[in-house]
Design a protein around this motif. Structure first.
Motif, PDB file in Angstrom:
ATOM      1  N   ARG A  85       9.584   7.298   0.717  1.00 56.41           N
ATOM      2  CA  ARG A  85       8.427   6.409   0.800  1.00 56.41           C
ATOM      3  C   ARG A  85       7.228   7.194   1.297  1.00 56.41           C
ATOM      4  NH1 ARG A  85      12.934   3.696   2.502  1.00 56.41           N
ATOM      5  NH2 ARG A  85      13.369   1.666   1.532  1.00 56.41           N
ATOM      6  N   PHE A  86       6.201   7.285   0.468  1.00 53.99           N
ATOM      7  CA  PHE A  86       5.020   8.049   0.819  1.00 53.99           C
ATOM      8  C   PHE A  86       4.087   7.224   1.697  1.00 53.99           C
ATOM      9  CE2 PHE A  86       6.532  10.106  -2.987  1.00 53.99           C
ATOM     10  CZ  PHE A  86       6.383  11.456  -2.710  1.00 53.99           C
ATOM     11  N   ARG A  87       3.501   7.870   2.699  1.00 54.79           N
ATOM     12  CA  ARG A  87       2.501   7.238   3.547  1.00 54.79           C
ATOM     13  C   ARG A  87       1.116   7.580   3.012  1.00 54.79           C
ATOM     14  NH1 ARG A  87       4.611   5.424   8.319  1.00 54.79           N
ATOM     15  NH2 ARG A  87       6.740   6.116   8.806  1.00 54.79           N
ATOM     16  N   HIS A  88       0.239   6.583   2.929  1.00 53.29           N
ATOM     17  CA  HIS A  88      -1.103   6.818   2.377  1.00 53.29           C
ATOM     18  C   HIS A  88      -2.120   6.912   3.505  1.00 53.29           C
ATOM     19  CE1 HIS A  88       0.354   6.202  -1.652  1.00 53.29           C
ATOM     20  NE2 HIS A  88       0.943   5.094  -1.270  1.00 53.29           N
TER      21      HIS A  88
ATOM     22  N   GLY B 240       0.775  -1.228   0.000  1.00 53.87           N
ATOM     23  CA  GLY B 240       0.000   0.000   0.000  1.00 53.87           C
ATOM     24  C   GLY B 240       0.811   1.284   0.000  1.00 53.87           C
ATOM     25  N   ARG B 241       2.149   1.167   0.049  1.00 50.97           N
ATOM     26  CA  ARG B 241       2.982   2.366   0.039  1.00 50.97           C
ATOM     27  C   ARG B 241       3.677   2.510  -1.313  1.00 50.97           C
ATOM     28  NH1 ARG B 241       6.384   3.549   5.382  1.00 50.97           N
ATOM     29  NH2 ARG B 241       6.426   5.573   4.295  1.00 50.97           N
ATOM     30  N   THR B 242       4.006   3.750  -1.638  1.00 50.24           N
ATOM     31  CA  THR B 242       4.663   4.066  -2.903  1.00 50.24           C
ATOM     32  C   THR B 242       5.968   4.800  -2.621  1.00 50.24           C
ATOM     33  OG1 THR B 242       2.543   4.226  -4.047  1.00 50.24           O
ATOM     34  CG2 THR B 242       4.446   5.262  -5.107  1.00 50.24           C
TER      35      THR B 242
ATOM     36  N   HIS C  98       5.661   0.584  -6.151  1.00 52.07           N
ATOM     37  CA  HIS C  98       4.505   0.402  -5.274  1.00 52.07           C
ATOM     38  C   HIS C  98       4.509  -1.011  -4.714  1.00 52.07           C
ATOM     39  CE1 HIS C  98       0.522   1.260  -3.674  1.00 52.07           C
ATOM     40  NE2 HIS C  98       0.143   0.057  -4.090  1.00 52.07           N
TER      41      HIS C  98
END
Length: 271
Positions: free
Chosen positions: A268-271, A51-53, A88
């Protein structure tokens, strides 16, 4: 050693034997395709969390490189490269990466779009009886003329990683082959990469990264025709969300790029 265990009864030793035999048989190499100078990285075992990108920028510059065309590939001397990578995580054990490769400066050519890649990667569960953590990457590339003699190539990259206290080791015995172009149907090229590092402080880790291309796999090229580069490198562990890697590389053979500088900046982006 980090505790290692399988979540399911998979035969890790058999898988290891298969990978080692494959590398040994295929790594025994005619002059091959150009070495990839757009993403200079030894892969780690870990995949991006589900779920992270992650967005990464790979940049490098060659102050002293090749100065003549070879198999239709532009000389690397004074080239500047910029690659954007988006990865991703879909499951705990699977991610997909997508690359856009550019050369903002090529002497006498200007700025160039050099190709794009797609890379699925699988991470195997850990096993307490096996000395390495292991994952497997497949990278399919669509290359532009002037940067690879073959318009389409496939890289198969086993990844073996171990951490022991402050010591870090990752080995990537890559195999690459042309699927479309003048080398299609030829033997794969053996291109081993490796990294050994030491955690100096909680933030700073230093080490050596090694990149090579020994040629196609029927028999090894003469050493003078092989590509071997060694990068003293530093990693800055400022946050679990950031990836910061910097290095200065030197070629170990006359056919290698003699000097390169590189940087990897990722988030790393947090959603």
């Amino acid at each position: 050693m980090i505790g290692m265990r399988w979540a399911a009864p998979i035969q890790a030793p058999a898988l290891l034997v298969f990978c080692v035999v494959l590398v040994c048989v295929l790594g025994i190499a005619r002059p091959g395709t150009a070495q990839d100078l757009f993403e200079i990285q030894v892969y780690p075992y870990e995949t991006v969390e589900p779920g992270r990108t992650m967005l990464e920028f790979h940049t490098n510059f060659t102050p002293s490189g090749t100065k003549t065309m070879n198999a239709g590939v532009f000389p690397s001397h004074h080239q500047f490269h910029l690659t954007a990578e988006i990865t991703h995580g879909f499951t705990k054990f699977f991610e997909v990466g997508f690359y856009l490769e550019t050369a903002p400066y090529v002497p006498e050519q200007g700025a160039k779009f050099t190709g794009w890649h797609v890379r699925p990667r699988f991470r195997f569960p850990e096993y307490e009886g096996f000395p390495f953590r292991m994952s497997l990457s497949f990278e399919y590339a669509f290359n532009q003329p002037g940067f690879d003699p073959n318009p389409q190539t496939l890289e198969i990259r086993p990844i073996f990683e171990r951490e022991e206290g402050r010591l870090y080791l990752s080995i990537n015995p890559d195999l690459s082959l042309a699927t479309k172009g003048p080398d299609a149907g030829s033997s794969p090229v053996f291109a081993p990469n490796a990294k050994i590092g030491w955690q100096v402080t909680k933030i700073v880790s230093g080490g050596l990264e090694y990149y090579a291309e020994t040629g196609p796999v029927k028999h090894l090229d003469p050493l003078s025709q092989q590509h071997h580069l060694l990068f003293p490198a530093i990693d800055l562990n400022v946050s679990p969300d950031w990836e910061l890697n910097f290095g200065v590389g030197h070629g170990l053979t006359n056919t290698s790029e003699q000097w390169m500088v590189k940087a990897i900046v990722g988030y790393r982006f947090r959603h």
